[in-house]
Design a protein around this motif. Structure first.
Motif, short mmCIF file in Angstrom:
data_model
loop_
_atom_site.label_atom_id
_atom_site.label_comp_id
_atom_site.label_asym_id
_atom_site.label_seq_id
_atom_site.Cartn_x
_atom_site.Cartn_y
_atom_site.Cartn_z
N ALA A 17 0.83 -1.21 0.00
CA ALA A 17 0.00 0.00 0.00
C ALA A 17 0.87 1.25 0.00
CB ALA A 17 -0.93 -0.01 1.21
N VAL A 18 1.92 1.25 0.79
CA VAL A 18 2.81 2.40 0.86
C VAL A 18 3.54 2.58 -0.48
CG1 VAL A 18 4.84 3.36 2.00
CG2 VAL A 18 3.10 2.17 3.34
N GLU A 19 4.04 1.49 -1.02
CA GLU A 19 4.75 1.57 -2.30
C GLU A 19 3.82 2.01 -3.42
OE1 GLU A 19 6.40 -2.30 -2.67
OE2 GLU A 19 7.97 -1.91 -1.20
N GLY A 20 2.57 1.53 -3.42
CA GLY A 20 1.61 1.93 -4.43
C GLY A 20 1.27 3.41 -4.33
N HIS A 22 3.22 5.76 -3.05
CA HIS A 22 4.41 6.51 -3.50
C HIS A 22 4.50 6.50 -5.03
CE1 HIS A 22 8.73 6.94 -4.52
NE2 HIS A 22 8.60 7.95 -3.69
N ARG A 23 4.22 5.37 -5.65
CA ARG A 23 4.29 5.26 -7.10
C ARG A 23 3.29 6.21 -7.77
NH1 ARG A 23 3.20 0.24 -7.43
NH2 ARG A 23 0.99 0.50 -7.83
N GLN A 24 2.09 6.31 -7.21
CA GLN A 24 1.08 7.18 -7.80
C GLN A 24 1.45 8.66 -7.64
OE1 GLN A 24 -3.06 6.07 -6.99
NE2 GLN A 24 -2.26 4.12 -6.24
N VAL A 25 2.00 9.03 -6.49
CA VAL A 25 2.44 10.42 -6.31
C VAL A 25 3.61 10.71 -7.23
CG1 VAL A 25 3.45 12.07 -4.68
CG2 VAL A 25 1.56 10.60 -3.96
N ARG A 26 4.54 9.79 -7.32
CA ARG A 26 5.71 9.98 -8.19
C ARG A 26 5.30 10.11 -9.65
NH1 ARG A 26 9.76 12.24 -9.61
NH2 ARG A 26 11.49 11.10 -10.48
N LYS A 27 4.29 9.36 -10.06
CA LYS A 27 3.81 9.42 -11.43
C LYS A 27 3.35 10.83 -11.79
CE LYS A 27 0.85 6.27 -13.57
NZ LYS A 27 -0.45 5.58 -13.65
N VAL A 28 2.74 11.51 -10.83
CA VAL A 28 2.25 12.87 -11.06
C VAL A 28 3.40 13.87 -11.09
CG1 VAL A 28 0.86 14.72 -10.06
CG2 VAL A 28 0.00 12.40 -10.06
N THR A 29 4.37 13.71 -10.21
CA THR A 29 5.43 14.72 -10.09
C THR A 29 6.57 14.53 -11.09
OG1 THR A 29 6.53 13.42 -8.37
CG2 THR A 29 4.98 15.11 -7.65
N LYS A 30 6.80 13.32 -11.56
CA LYS A 30 7.96 13.10 -12.44
C LYS A 30 7.79 13.72 -13.82
CE LYS A 30 7.01 8.65 -14.56
NZ LYS A 30 7.51 7.32 -14.78
N LEU A 47 -3.44 17.58 -4.45
CA LEU A 47 -4.49 17.16 -5.39
C LEU A 47 -4.33 15.70 -5.79
CD1 LEU A 47 -4.69 20.37 -7.59
CD2 LEU A 47 -6.35 19.58 -5.89
N ALA A 48 -3.09 15.25 -5.93
CA ALA A 48 -2.85 13.84 -6.25
C ALA A 48 -3.33 12.95 -5.11
CB ALA A 48 -1.36 13.61 -6.51
N ILE A 49 -3.07 13.35 -3.88
CA ILE A 49 -3.52 12.57 -2.73
C ILE A 49 -5.04 12.51 -2.67
CG2 ILE A 49 -3.61 12.54 -0.19
CD1 ILE A 49 -0.71 13.64 -0.25
N GLN A 50 -5.70 13.61 -2.97
CA GLN A 50 -7.16 13.63 -2.97
C GLN A 50 -7.69 12.61 -3.98
OE1 GLN A 50 -9.17 15.41 -0.85
NE2 GLN A 50 -7.20 15.84 0.11
N ARG A 51 -7.07 12.54 -5.15
CA ARG A 51 -7.50 11.60 -6.18
C ARG A 51 -7.18 10.16 -5.78
NH1 ARG A 51 -5.24 13.96 -10.40
NH2 ARG A 51 -3.38 12.67 -10.34
N ILE A 52 -6.03 9.95 -5.17
CA ILE A 52 -5.63 8.60 -4.74
C ILE A 52 -6.57 8.08 -3.66
CG2 ILE A 52 -3.80 7.30 -3.58
CD1 ILE A 52 -1.80 9.24 -4.98
N GLU A 53 -6.95 8.94 -2.71
CA GLU A 53 -7.83 8.52 -1.61
C GLU A 53 -9.18 8.01 -2.10
OE1 GLU A 53 -8.10 11.86 1.01
OE2 GLU A 53 -6.46 11.14 2.26
N LYS A 54 -9.65 8.50 -3.21
CA LYS A 54 -10.94 8.04 -3.75
C LYS A 54 -10.90 6.57 -4.15
CE LYS A 54 -12.37 12.56 -5.40
NZ LYS A 54 -12.65 13.39 -6.57
N LYS A 55 -9.71 6.07 -4.45
CA LYS A 55 -9.55 4.68 -4.86
C LYS A 55 -9.44 3.72 -3.68
CE LYS A 55 -7.15 6.05 -9.04
NZ LYS A 55 -5.89 5.97 -9.80
N TRP A 56 -9.23 4.26 -2.47
CA TRP A 56 -9.08 3.40 -1.29
C TRP A 56 -10.44 2.93 -0.83
CZ3 TRP A 56 -5.49 7.11 1.87
CH2 TRP A 56 -4.22 7.10 1.29
N ASN A 57 -10.76 1.70 -1.13
CA ASN A 57 -12.06 1.18 -0.73
C ASN A 57 -11.99 -0.20 -0.08
OD1 ASN A 57 -11.45 -0.35 -2.93
ND2 ASN A 57 -13.10 0.42 -4.21
N ALA A 58 -10.85 -0.85 -0.14
CA ALA A 58 -10.71 -2.18 0.45
C ALA A 58 -10.26 -2.05 1.91
CB ALA A 58 -9.71 -3.00 -0.32
#
Length: 89
Positions: A17-20, A22-30, A47-58
């Motif tokens: 979860a942590v690595e995923g 980080h990967r999503q935040v890095r994808k936005v910033t790189k 804004l990236a974190i806001q979008r990532i949090e919407k996917k957290w459902n499990a």
């Protein structure tokens, strides 16, 4: 590490979860070459974190058991709502 029960150790050991995240935040910033200032970077990451949090459902596996064990181990440091087995905000 070995003082904890198996469910707590599994939660500590699981870093996917942590690595995923980080990967999503890095994808936005790189893709950005440079930022005009620190605030521009902070806004983009926010804004990236806001979008990532919407996917957290499990839910975490065995979370009820884990949070109860953590509340016992760290008495007074973790406020637990006993009706829902969730931490209080």
């Amino acid at each position: 590490y070995f003082e904890y029960t198996a469910p707590i150790r599994k939660l500590i050991y699981t870093t996917n979860a942590v690595e995923g995240f980080h990967r999503q935040v890095r994808k936005v910033t790189k893709t950005k070459g440079a930022f005009t200032n620190d605030m521009a970077l902070l806004k983009l990451v926010y804004l990236a974190i806001q979008r990532i949090e919407k996917k957290w459902n499990a839910p975490l596996q065995n979370w009820g058991l884990v949070v109860q064990q953590l509340a016992i181990k760290f008495e007074g440091r973790l406020e637990l709502d006993l009706a829902t087995n969730k931490t209080k905000s």
